[in-house]
Enzyme design. Structure first.
Site: not given
Ligand code: M6R
Length: 609
Positions: A2, A29, A76, A489
């Site tokens: 969000c 977000r 979200w 993804e």
């Molecule tokens: O902000 P962070 O690196 O901690 O986030 C971790 C995951 O949420 C993030 O890497 C996610 O897997 C992405 N969508 C990858 O492209």
């Protein structure tokens, strides 16, 4: 998850236009629904609906709302379906109190029941709406003899969970009330205008002067002033000037942020490797002192952590190392004590799963070194040593430049440890650091330029497929895992990665003619075995795509090859070999008609468990 933006100004400008622009910057977000509320001549005006900002703006003219104070939200969904009613902002029964919220109110059902018993009518299924009604209730109970800030503070004592909240009230029409607990909130400062947002790019176009609100802090913003307090004591705000440019948060002619960010990798790597040696040395000391080391992260950052795990394993021999997906932290909690070092990796620095591991670990005396992109976010503030990737803002939900920057920083740290432990002479160390710093941006640029067209071409071949396998061996596994995650993804093709030797123990059963199998096959000890695994897949008619360094044996057996230059610093392979796979995922998503910047059901910063 969000995106929140709130603006109060003493200039004559209507804030709705600025809020709409800022929401666009926060759309990464969440993009299920969007809404804005302003106060105009003491009256609340509100518009919200399901859809992306552009679509809702076109339908409802969000940017035409009048007023010099307002709040906006891009959602979200967590509690409640994606619907107009559940879109933020939310209001109390009178419609005078307006709130937007990011996070989860864990005790909302209990609160909602009590409020309903007291006559409150709810318009949505969300947990967030209780905040507006609680505020109404507090003011009512004290017969308005309670200042707004004190009512707000009383509300905060009643809610459990995580939150970034911004609230406005028509009775105090130039003040924004803010609070933060485990969900990010930053304040932007301009002489006549104050901003609050989930992330800095939201207001970067208007100001670079930023105050990061810390956990447990409560604030009020008026056009002229920022007031912050914590536990009843005033906190002196310490603004910092951010070096990110407004352009860095724009597409600059690229069709998508993801493609722009893929192309920004050479510069992101150059800036990241140009790091402060003193901090790296301190982190190296922590590694040498620790009895055990845990790499803790999620998603793409976890894959970067895995590369660190394999690199340090080679250097540290028998020292116990663990690779932990942060949401699985509990399984490893028995390992935590004052001799444990956690290396936490996160782009956003706000991922709740990571924080939920760090919080108990720190209480048990563990040391924390973090590798983070967003300066002053929660994870570095919770760490003993923070190493920053200097990749600039990453807007595309699929991490690209921040991933390679994380890998580079961990590689730099690994070299430091190798030197400090006595496995590398000072001269050798100086040469390899020089090579790393100059070669990494060069080779990255070369690979992107040489392989972009090929990735686009190959994307048209796999665009109609439903599945893909990514195979590798040993320390090349993080490349396969990350390649599969990228494809899955954003293009929604089911993609799985596993050690190549495992394929014959089950996964090969579903391979049929034309099934895409991506082989990560660099010139190292894994090459010969990868060759045999390629043959096994070919025998079942699989469509073989290889990522290789001019190995003609594998090229001959592949239907399509990304042929990369020979890598002289093996530590660089997780960087060089992921580049074609990032581009393959990007072009496949585009050719399948999807927006790679906004994959469905995903958000850039994940602040729920
Ligand atoms: O902000 P962070 O690196 O901690 O986030 C971790 C995951 O949420 C993030 O890497 C996610 O897997 C992405 N969508 C990858 O492209």
């Amino acid at each position: 998850m969000c995106g929140i933006i709130a603006i109060t100004t003493s200039s004559k400008a209507n804030v709705s236009k600025m809020i709409t622009t800022s929401l666009k910057k926060l759309e990464y977000r969440g993009y299920d629904s969007v809404g804005i509320a302003t106060i105009n001549n003491g009256k609340v005006e509100m518009l919200k609906d399901v859809g992306t900002i552009d679509k809702v703006n076109k339908r409802l003219s969000l940017e035409n709302l009048q007023g010099t104070i307002g709040i906006g939200h891009t959602r979200w969904a967590t509690h409640g379906a994606i619907s107009r009613e559940n879109a933020h902002p939310h209001s109390d029964c009178t419609g005078n109190i307006i709130v937007v919220h990011n996070g989860i109110i864990e005790n909302y059902l209990e609160l909602r029941n009590t409020l309903q018993e007291n006559g409150h009518n709810f318009s949505s299924e969300t947990d967030s709406e209780v905040i507006a009604h609680l505020m109404e209730e507090e003011l009512k109970q004290f017969n308005q003899n309670l200042s707004m800030i004190n009512a707000f503070k009383r509300v905060l004592t009643k809610i459990e969970g995580t939150y970034a909240i911004t609230l406005i009230h028509s009775g105090e029409p130039d003040t924004i009330f803010l609070a933060r607990k485990d969900s990010p909130l930053v304040i932007g400062v301009r002489e006549d205008t104050k901003f609050a947002a989930s992330d800095i790019p939201a207001f970067l176009e208007y100001t670079k002067k930023v105050i990061v609100l810390k956990n447990g802090e409560i604030a009020t913003l008026t056009p002229q002033a920022v007031y912050i307090e914590k536990n009843g004591f005033r906190v002196q705000p310490k603004p910092v000037i951010i070096s990110w440019t407004a352009e860095s948060a724009q597409k600059s002619g690229y069709p998508h942020f993801m493609l722009k960010e893929i192309h920004e990798q050479p510069i992101a790597l150059k800036n990241t490797l140009n790091t402060n040696p003193a901090e790296i040395m301190k982190a190296s000391n922590k590694i040498l002192e620790a009895e055990r080391i845990i790499f803790l992260a999620c998603g793409t950052s976890y894959h970067a952590g895995l590369t660190g795990y394999y690199q340090f394993q080679r250097i540290l021999g028998k020292k116990p190392l663990y690779k932990v997906i942060a949401s699985e932290y509990e399984t490893y909690s028995h390992l935590i004590d004052e001799d444990t070092l956690i290396i936490a990796i996160s782009q956003s620095g706000e991922t709740l799963d990571v924080m939920k591991g760090l919080t108990p670990a720190r209480k048990l005396g563990a040391s924390i070194v973090s590798v983070v992109n967003v300066i002053d976010s929660s994870i570095p503030r919770y760490s003993h040593i923070s190493l920053y990737t200097k990749a600039g803002p990453e807007i595309g939900v699929a991490a690209t430049k921040t991933h390679t920057a994380q890998v580079a920083l961990l590689a730099r740290l690994a070299l430091q440890v190798e030197h400090d432990i006595g496995l590398m002479s000072a001269t050798e160390f100086t040469h390899i650091i020089e090579d790393l710093n100059t070669l990494t941006p060069q080779i990255t640029r070369l690979i992107i330029n040489q392989n972009e067209f090929k990735a686009k071409q190959l994307a048209s071949k796999i665009t109609n497929q439903n599945h893909a396998y990514f195979l590798a061996r040993g320390y090349n596994m993080p490349i396969a895992l990350e390649g599969a995650l990228k494809l899955k993804e954003i293009s929604y093709i089911h993609a799985e990665a596993f050690p190549a030797g495992e394929s014959k123990h089950g996964p090969i059963a579903i391979v049929e003619p034309d099934f895409p199998v991506i082989m990560i096959a660099p010139n190292d000890w894994t090459a010969q075995k990868m060759l045999s695994n390629t043959e096994e897949m070919r025998a079942r008619g699989a469509y073989i795509i290889s990522v290789t360094e001019q190995d003609h044996r594998i090229i001959k057996r592949s239907d399509y090859s990304f042929i990369l230059p020979e890598v002289t610093i093996p530590l660089l392979r997780p960087i060089t070999h992921i580049l074609p796979l990032q581009m393959l995922a990007y072009y496949t998503a585009v050719q399948r008609g999807f927006d790679p910047d906004k994959p469905k059901n995903l958000a850039k910063t994940v602040t729920v468990e």
